[in-house]
Design an enzyme around this catalytic site. Structure first.
Site, PDB file in Angstrom:
ATOM      1  CD  GLN A  31      -1.464  -1.185   3.899  1.00 27.07           C
ATOM      2  OE1 GLN A  31      -2.237  -0.965   3.229  1.00 27.07           O
ATOM      3  NE2 GLN A  31      -0.557  -1.624   4.570  1.00 27.07           N
ATOM      4  CG  HIS A  62      -6.086   1.864  19.094  1.00 27.56           C
ATOM      5  ND1 HIS A  62      -5.224   3.262  18.591  1.00 27.56           N
ATOM      6  CD2 HIS A  62      -5.793   1.244  17.816  1.00 27.56           C
ATOM      7  CE1 HIS A  62      -4.430   3.269  17.436  1.00 27.56           C
ATOM      8  NE2 HIS A  62      -5.003   1.695  16.913  1.00 27.56           N
ATOM      9  CG  ASP A  86      -1.688   1.443  14.621  1.00 30.46           C
ATOM     10  OD1 ASP A  86      -1.895   1.046  15.673  1.00 30.46           O
ATOM     11  OD2 ASP A  86      -3.135   1.656  13.684  1.00 30.46           O
ATOM     12  CD  GLU A 106       0.172  -4.660   9.573  1.00 29.61           C
ATOM     13  OE1 GLU A 106      -0.496  -4.407  10.114  1.00 29.61           O
ATOM     14  OE2 GLU A 106       0.154  -4.419   8.344  1.00 29.61           O
ATOM     15  CG  ASP A 138      -2.885 -12.485   3.989  1.00 27.91           C
ATOM     16  OD1 ASP A 138      -3.578 -12.345   5.064  1.00 27.91           O
ATOM     17  OD2 ASP A 138      -2.901 -12.894   3.111  1.00 27.91           O
ATOM     18  CG  ASP A 156      -6.580  -2.375  14.479  1.00 27.26           C
ATOM     19  OD1 ASP A 156      -7.345  -1.105  13.155  1.00 27.26           O
ATOM     20  OD2 ASP A 156      -5.672  -2.270  15.387  1.00 27.26           O
ATOM     21  CB  SER A 157      -9.019  -4.595   9.105  1.00 31.88           C
ATOM     22  OG  SER A 157      -9.922  -4.519   8.839  1.00 31.88           O
ATOM     23  CB  THR A 158      -7.192  -1.446   6.110  1.00 29.85           C
ATOM     24  OG1 THR A 158      -6.241  -2.576   5.168  1.00 29.85           O
ATOM     25  CG2 THR A 158      -5.174  -0.980   6.126  1.00 29.85           C
ATOM     26  N   PRO A 163      -5.664  -6.298   0.879  1.00 30.26           N
ATOM     27  CG  PRO A 163      -3.009  -5.710   1.827  1.00 30.26           C
ATOM     28  CD  PRO A 163      -4.306  -4.960   1.350  1.00 30.26           C
TER      29      PRO A 163
HETATM   30  N1  SAM Z   1      -7.419   1.160  13.056  1.00 26.73           N
HETATM   31  C1  SAM Z   1      -7.565   1.683  11.676  1.00 26.73           C
HETATM   32  C2  SAM Z   1      -8.438   1.562  11.259  1.00 26.73           C
HETATM   33  O1  SAM Z   1      -9.816   0.772  11.351  1.00 26.73           O
HETATM   34  O2  SAM Z   1      -8.048   2.930   9.685  1.00 26.73           O
HETATM   35  C3  SAM Z   1      -6.522   0.259  11.202  1.00 26.73           C
HETATM   36  C4  SAM Z   1      -5.472   0.688  12.161  1.00 26.73           C
HETATM   37  S1  SAM Z   1      -3.956  -0.779  11.086  1.00 26.73           S
HETATM   38  C5  SAM Z   1      -3.052   0.474  10.537  1.00 26.73           C
HETATM   39  C6  SAM Z   1      -4.728  -1.618   9.917  1.00 26.73           C
HETATM   40  C7  SAM Z   1      -3.435  -3.369   9.025  1.00 26.73           C
HETATM   41  O3  SAM Z   1      -4.668  -3.716   8.704  1.00 26.73           O
HETATM   42  C8  SAM Z   1      -2.963  -2.257   8.186  1.00 26.73           C
HETATM   43  O4  SAM Z   1      -1.544  -1.511   8.295  1.00 26.73           O
HETATM   44  C9  SAM Z   1      -2.925  -3.591   7.192  1.00 26.73           C
HETATM   45  O5  SAM Z   1      -1.301  -3.693   6.416  1.00 26.73           O
HETATM   46  C10 SAM Z   1      -3.483  -5.055   8.073  1.00 26.73           C
HETATM   47  N2  SAM Z   1      -3.880  -5.367   6.669  1.00 26.73           N
HETATM   48  C11 SAM Z   1      -4.306  -5.131   6.281  1.00 26.73           C
HETATM   49  N3  SAM Z   1      -5.261  -6.020   5.814  1.00 26.73           N
HETATM   50  C12 SAM Z   1      -4.690  -7.204   6.462  1.00 26.73           C
HETATM   51  C13 SAM Z   1      -4.360  -8.488   6.339  1.00 26.73           C
HETATM   52  N4  SAM Z   1      -4.439  -9.742   5.325  1.00 26.73           N
HETATM   53  N5  SAM Z   1      -2.856  -9.192   7.697  1.00 26.73           N
HETATM   54  C14 SAM Z   1      -2.624  -8.695   8.377  1.00 26.73           C
HETATM   55  N6  SAM Z   1      -2.161  -7.583   8.574  1.00 26.73           N
HETATM   56  C15 SAM Z   1      -3.652  -6.874   7.029  1.00 26.73           C
END
Ligand code: SAM
Length: 276
Positions: A31, A62, A86, A106, A138, A156-158, A163
């Site tokens: 990303q 959080h 984070d 992560e 993953d 706690d995903s994007t 991904p």
């Molecule tokens: N608090 C945030 C929100 O709701 O916007 C989420 C923050 S956290 C930075 C989300 C993380 O999920 C990202 O760093 C991303 O790289 C990770 N992520 C996305 N897909 C993933 C997967 N399949 N496995 C593990 N981590 C993943």
């Protein structure tokens, strides 16, 4: 010259903030990552043009993703976080003295490393705690092949793009259930009820198919689309509305009263959870 950053939160609406300084921009394997220092919210993590967290309002998200399930579970010893690079969720998890092991899975190592460098206040050193293990892989694969059982799993995903798409599927929730102990609880962040109603509807239906108890709760996060954010909890046994003993926690948003009131849903949100 003034510099402004706009996140297009829907095709027709955006949030705009004035930027003091662009601290970092890079393209990772997964990303586009940026750390901006903004006048309103302080330092902010942006992934693929979407605000993930800011030093000013991170505590709401959080605290709510972690304390609601960790207070509901009577003995949350082992906790798994999928995403959350984070470190803000881990910082809240290790406030619970029962926690003996917290695993952060992560997919993007650059998120962990860049946040360690530019946003150390979000994790507050929690990733260095001896109870914490950070695994770069993953989350989908990790949960599928997991040999260990957890008391609580937090997603706690994007947003459901790239991904993270698989982190909102029924198959993933089934794998989460199998990686949880018999009294286990999961919580996933499930976006804005105003803009992501279809997602909330399908996710709650999927979690309901896997867990005996599904409950949705809300929190106010100013930098997230619409400011109203949802979390969906799936539980094998324990009901977050029947917590017997609340604990003393050092928090700025979460409290026993807030725990209970966050499950009081406006009618339009309740409707999203109903079968169509
Ligand atoms: N608090 C945030 C929100 O709701 O916007 C989420 C923050 S956290 C930075 C989300 C993380 O999920 C990202 O760093 C991303 O790289 C990770 N992520 C996305 N897909 C993933 C997967 N399949 N496995 C593990 N981590 C993943």
């Amino acid at each position: 010259m003034e510099l402004w950053y706009t996140e297009k939160q829907t095709p027709h609406l955006g949030i705009t903030c004035q930027v003091k300084e662009t601290l970092c921009t890079k393209m990772t394997a997964f990303q586009e990552l940026a750390i901006l220092d903004t006048l309103q919210f302080g330092k902010m993590l942006v992934l693929d043009g979407m605000v993930q967290t800011t030093v000013q309002d991170e505590f709401v998200y959080h605290e709510m993703i972690s304390h609601v399930p960790l207070v509901t579970h009577p003995n949350p010893e082992k906790v798994l976080v999928i995403g959350g690079g984070d470190g803000g969720t881990i910082k809240q998890i290790i406030k619970h003295p029962e926690v003996t092991r917290a695993v952060l899975v992560e997919i993007d190592e650059e998120v962990v490393n860049t946040c360690r460098e530019y946003l150390p206040e979000i994790s507050g050193g929690a990733l260095e705690d001896p109870r914490v293990e950070v695994i770069i892989t993953d989350g989908l694969e990790y949960v599928k092949s997991c040999r260990e059982e957890f008391d609580v799993i937090l997603v706690d995903s994007t947003e459901p793009v790239g991904p993270a798409v698989g982190l909102f599927t029924g198959e993933f929730y089934q794998n989460i259930s199998e990686a949880l102990k018999p009294q286990g609880i999961m919580v996933a962040q499930t976006e804005s009820p105003f803009y992501n109603g279809d997602l909330i509807h399908s996710v709650t239906q999927r979690i309901q198919k896997v867990f005996p108890l599904t409950r949705l709760y809300l929190a106010a996060v100013p930098t997230y689309p619409s400011g109203l954010w949802s979390f969906t909890l799936g539980s094998k046994v324990h009901d977050p509305l029947k917590v017997k003993a609340f604990k003393e926690l050092d928090t700025r948003y979460y409290s026993p009263e807030l725990h209970k009131s966050s499950f009081v849903l406006p009618g339009f949100v309740r409707e999203l959870m109903e079968e169509k």
